[in-house]
Design a protein around this motif. Structure first.
Motif, PDB file in Angstrom:
ATOM      1  N   THR A 156       0.849  -1.187   0.000  1.00 13.51           N
ATOM      2  CA  THR A 156       0.000   0.000   0.000  1.00 13.51           C
ATOM      3  C   THR A 156       0.885   1.236   0.000  1.00 13.51           C
ATOM      4  O   THR A 156       1.756   1.377   0.857  1.00 13.51           O
ATOM      5  CB  THR A 156      -0.894   0.027   1.259  1.00 13.51           C
ATOM      6  N   PRO A 157       0.659   2.128  -1.009  1.00 13.20           N
ATOM      7  CA  PRO A 157       1.517   3.308  -1.078  1.00 13.20           C
ATOM      8  C   PRO A 157       1.299   4.205   0.129  1.00 13.20           C
ATOM      9  O   PRO A 157       0.173   4.332   0.619  1.00 13.20           O
ATOM     10  CB  PRO A 157       1.074   4.001  -2.374  1.00 13.20           C
ATOM     11  N   GLY A 158       2.350   4.796   0.618  1.00  6.68           N
ATOM     12  CA  GLY A 158       2.257   5.725   1.733  1.00  6.68           C
ATOM     13  C   GLY A 158       2.079   5.014   3.062  1.00  6.68           C
ATOM     14  O   GLY A 158       2.329   3.816   3.201  1.00  6.68           O
ATOM     15  N   TYR A 159       1.573   5.774   4.018  1.00  5.77           N
ATOM     16  CA  TYR A 159       1.473   5.301   5.382  1.00  5.77           C
ATOM     17  C   TYR A 159       0.104   4.645   5.585  1.00  5.77           C
ATOM     18  O   TYR A 159      -0.906   5.124   5.099  1.00  5.77           O
ATOM     19  CB  TYR A 159       1.637   6.500   6.318  1.00  5.77           C
ATOM     20  N   ALA A 160       0.071   3.479   6.246  1.00  7.28           N
ATOM     21  CA  ALA A 160      -1.209   2.817   6.521  1.00  7.28           C
ATOM     22  C   ALA A 160      -1.769   3.371   7.833  1.00  7.28           C
ATOM     23  O   ALA A 160      -1.270   3.048   8.893  1.00  7.28           O
ATOM     24  CB  ALA A 160      -1.011   1.319   6.618  1.00  7.28           C
ATOM     25  N   PRO A 161      -2.792   4.224   7.750  1.00  4.94           N
ATOM     26  CA  PRO A 161      -3.285   4.867   8.969  1.00  4.94           C
ATOM     27  C   PRO A 161      -3.942   3.842   9.898  1.00  4.94           C
ATOM     28  O   PRO A 161      -4.536   2.874   9.452  1.00  4.94           O
ATOM     29  CB  PRO A 161      -4.324   5.861   8.441  1.00  4.94           C
ATOM     30  N   ASN A 162      -3.808   4.042  11.176  1.00  8.54           N
ATOM     31  CA  ASN A 162      -4.469   3.192  12.173  1.00  8.54           C
ATOM     32  C   ASN A 162      -4.004   1.748  12.190  1.00  8.54           C
ATOM     33  O   ASN A 162      -4.631   0.922  12.833  1.00  8.54           O
ATOM     34  CB  ASN A 162      -5.988   3.174  11.984  1.00  8.54           C
ATOM     35  N   LEU A 163      -2.970   1.408  11.457  1.00  6.35           N
ATOM     36  CA  LEU A 163      -2.565   0.001  11.422  1.00  6.35           C
ATOM     37  C   LEU A 163      -2.301  -0.509  12.845  1.00  6.35           C
ATOM     38  O   LEU A 163      -2.718  -1.597  13.217  1.00  6.35           O
ATOM     39  CB  LEU A 163      -1.321  -0.173  10.542  1.00  6.35           C
ATOM     40  N   MET A 164      -1.604   0.353  13.624  1.00  7.23           N
ATOM     41  CA  MET A 164      -1.286  -0.062  14.984  1.00  7.23           C
ATOM     42  C   MET A 164      -2.540  -0.352  15.797  1.00  7.23           C
ATOM     43  O   MET A 164      -2.554  -1.229  16.652  1.00  7.23           O
ATOM     44  CB  MET A 164      -0.459   1.033  15.678  1.00  7.23           C
TER      45      MET A 164
END
Ligand SMILES: Nc1ncnc2c1ncn2[C@@H]1O[C@H](COP(=O)(O)OP(=O)(O)O)[C@@H](O)[C@H]1O
Ligand SMILES: [Mg+2]
Lengths: 251, 281
Positions: free
Chosen positions: B109-117
């Motif tokens: 997935t390009p960029g940052y995966a929000p909320n992954l944590m």
């Protein structure tokens, strides 16, 4: 006598193995059939076929009679009971009523008093609140027998009920079965040929094929003719005796 | 302490804790009674695959997790019923396949995966209205189903073969039950995260099991223990500013330890009393 269950030209087995071949058996009211045969001969498979737990590969099993009354009660062979399962003795016995009324959401007062009677009859009323895992092997068998008969089924099937029980219970059991036989047909699998022949009315020898013997007296040569070699461990008698000869109630 | 209730996020967290305790208390007791902890672990980790794919394709990760967990739950049920594949091996494969897919797709997935944590470790303090409504719906379904069919479920779980012999639709019930387990897992991933959700499904239940051998009571006690532990966890995590999911689980373990000590002491006392009685006779 009306017919309860008919097995017609049935074959049954698992995966690639045919365990029962071309089996015919008619079970009628008042029947008391002893099923004997060598280990691995297919006795339990016959029971599973009758219960509808496996489907015949060929032939058919036909169930007769009214849908209202529960058809079959069943005491499994060695039950692989999970001893830590959270269920009480009373709940185990009550569950025998579950059957056709699978929508059942609560047990009625009637059901519960019936369960009390059965627990009393099995001599385990004082254990009703215990969880099933806290019972000894013999006590557990009594609870499972209670579950099998609480719905007054038309046919009671017992698969080697004498395996794990003490002599006292075995004796009580056979007496109880004799009484129950007035209300329901019984089919009992046993490895102890000598004992069952003095209680049952007829004998079915199962060893891939099924030979039905319309009497409770059977001789060694008949067993051989039925291709039903069985170990005769009958209470110290010489293994060549005619089985059932010590029994006087026949005729 | 009560002033925290003025904040919406805190009220939401408390509601989430209550609803999570209800869903986990009921299905978790079923899982523990039926020794399905490993299966539940498999479903949990398989759902990470769904989260990864959802990130990659840009839709809601919870929806992805739901699809994956239900499919894997039904798959495991089918495999264990129909084929000769060993159930535990099948679960092991699914477990790691889900994690692998999740990692690959999150990476792609390009960029940052929000909320992954928050999916891995949970965050009860960020639960929103939609989450709460979904959890409420699931709670209603689970409470309703178990209340209506309690005896049938008990019967089937205790002795499946006997239930089959009594012509009960065992297969149908098992598919419904495993789906409810899968949905419970997905809804509670938001609360404590993939890594810890299995604890919410088993620790309160094992604690309850120390005191009762009745499935219904086990469910009720688990709910109470679940509420106690999760509210304690929320407060502590808020004041110490540490992750909520992990704190809740830690509270559960402490409760279990206390319960175990009480149980051991009580058993010893009862046995000593019996021995005394017998020797006084
Ligand atoms: N679930 C099963 N899967 C495969 N084979 C089985 C299964 N159950 C029994 N068998 C085989 O079927 C044969 C008959 O078994 P069974 O009916 O249990 O015999 P019995 O009760 O007369 O000792 C045996 O050879 C056994 O290995
Ligand atoms: Mg057998």
């Amino acid at each position: 006598m009306s017919v309860i269950i008919e097995i017609r030209d049935a074959s049954a087995g698992y995966n690639h193995d045919v365990v029962l071949h071309d089996v015919n058996l008619t079970i009628q009211e008042e029947d008391y059939i002893g099923v004997i045969g060598p280990n691995g001969g297919g006795k339990t498979t016959l029971v599973r076929l009758i219960l509808g737990l496996i489907q015949p590969l060929r032939g058919e099993v036909i169930y007769h009679g009214d849908k209202q009354r529960n058809l079959i009660g069943y005491l499994p062979q060695v039950s692989q009971t999970d001893r830590s399962f959270p269920i009480s003795v009373n709940e185990v016995v009550l569950s025998g009523l579950m059957s056709a009324r699978s929508g059942l959401s609560t047990y009625t007062r009637n059901d519960r008093s019936r369960a009390s009677e059965i627990l009393e009859m099995m001599g385990i009323a004082h254990l009703r609140k215990k969880s099933i895992g806290e019972l000894s092997g013999g006590q557990m068998q009594r609870a499972f027998l209670g579950r099998a008969i609480i719905s007054e089924p038309r046919l009671l099937i017992l698969d080697e009920p004498n395996t794990f029980v003490d002599n006292k219970f075995e004796h009580d059991l056979y007496e109880l079965l004799r009484e129950l036989n007035e209300k329901m047909a019984i089919l009992m699998v046993s490895h102890d040929v000598g004992t069952i022949t003095s209680y049952v009315k007829t004998i079915a020898c199962v060893n891939r094929n099924l030979h039905y013997h319309r009497s409770n007296i059977i001789t060694q040569s008949q067993l051989a003719a039925y291709n039903c070699p069985i170990q005769l461990i009958t209470h110290g008698e010489v293994p060549h005796t005619v089985l059932g000869e010590h029994h006087h109630n026949h005729d | 302490m009560l002033h925290l209730f003025e904040y919406e996020f805190f009220r939401n967290a408390v509601w989430a804790a209550l609803l999570a305790s209800v869903t986990c208390g009921i299905t978790g007791s079923y899982i523990v009674a039926k020794r399905m902890v490993f299966i539940s672990g498999g479903i949990t980790h398989a759902s990470f695959g769904g989260i990864g794919i959802a990130y990659f394709l840009g839709f809601n990760p919870v929806a992805g997790a739901a699809v994956f967990s239900i499919l894997s739950a039904l798959g495991i049920e089918y495999v264990s019923g129909k084929t000769n594949v060993r159930e535990d091996s099948a679960i092991g494969i699914l477990w790691s396949l889900g994690m692998a897919l999740g990692i690959i797709f999150v990476f792609m997935t390009p960029g940052y995966a929000p909320n992954l944590m928050s999916y891995l470790f949970g965050s009860i303090l960020t639960v929103g209205k939609t989450d709460l409504l979904l959890m409420l719906g699931l709670s209603a379904v689970i409470v309703g189903f178990f209340a209506r069919f309690y005896h049938t479920i008990l019967f089937i779980s205790f002795d499946e073969e006997y239930a089959r012999a009594h012509r009960i639709a065992v297969g149908l019930f098992k598919y419904i039950l495993i789906s409810l387990v899968a949905l419970t897992i997905v809804m509670n991933i938001r609360i404590v995260g993939i890594i810890l959700v299995i604890s919410f499904l088993t620790i309160p239940q094992s604690t309850a099991n120390l005191f009762t051998k009745n499935l219904r009571m086990m469910m009720i006690y688990s709910i109470i223990i679940g509420i106690t532990g999760s509210l304690t966890g929320i407060y502590i995590s808020y004041y110490l500013d540490i992750p909520s999911g992990a704190t809740i689980i830690f509270a559960f373990v402490v409760l279990f330890g206390l319960a175990k000590i009480i149980q051991v002491l009580r058993t010893r006392m009862l046995i000593r009393r019996q021995v005394n009685q017998l020797s006084n006779q």
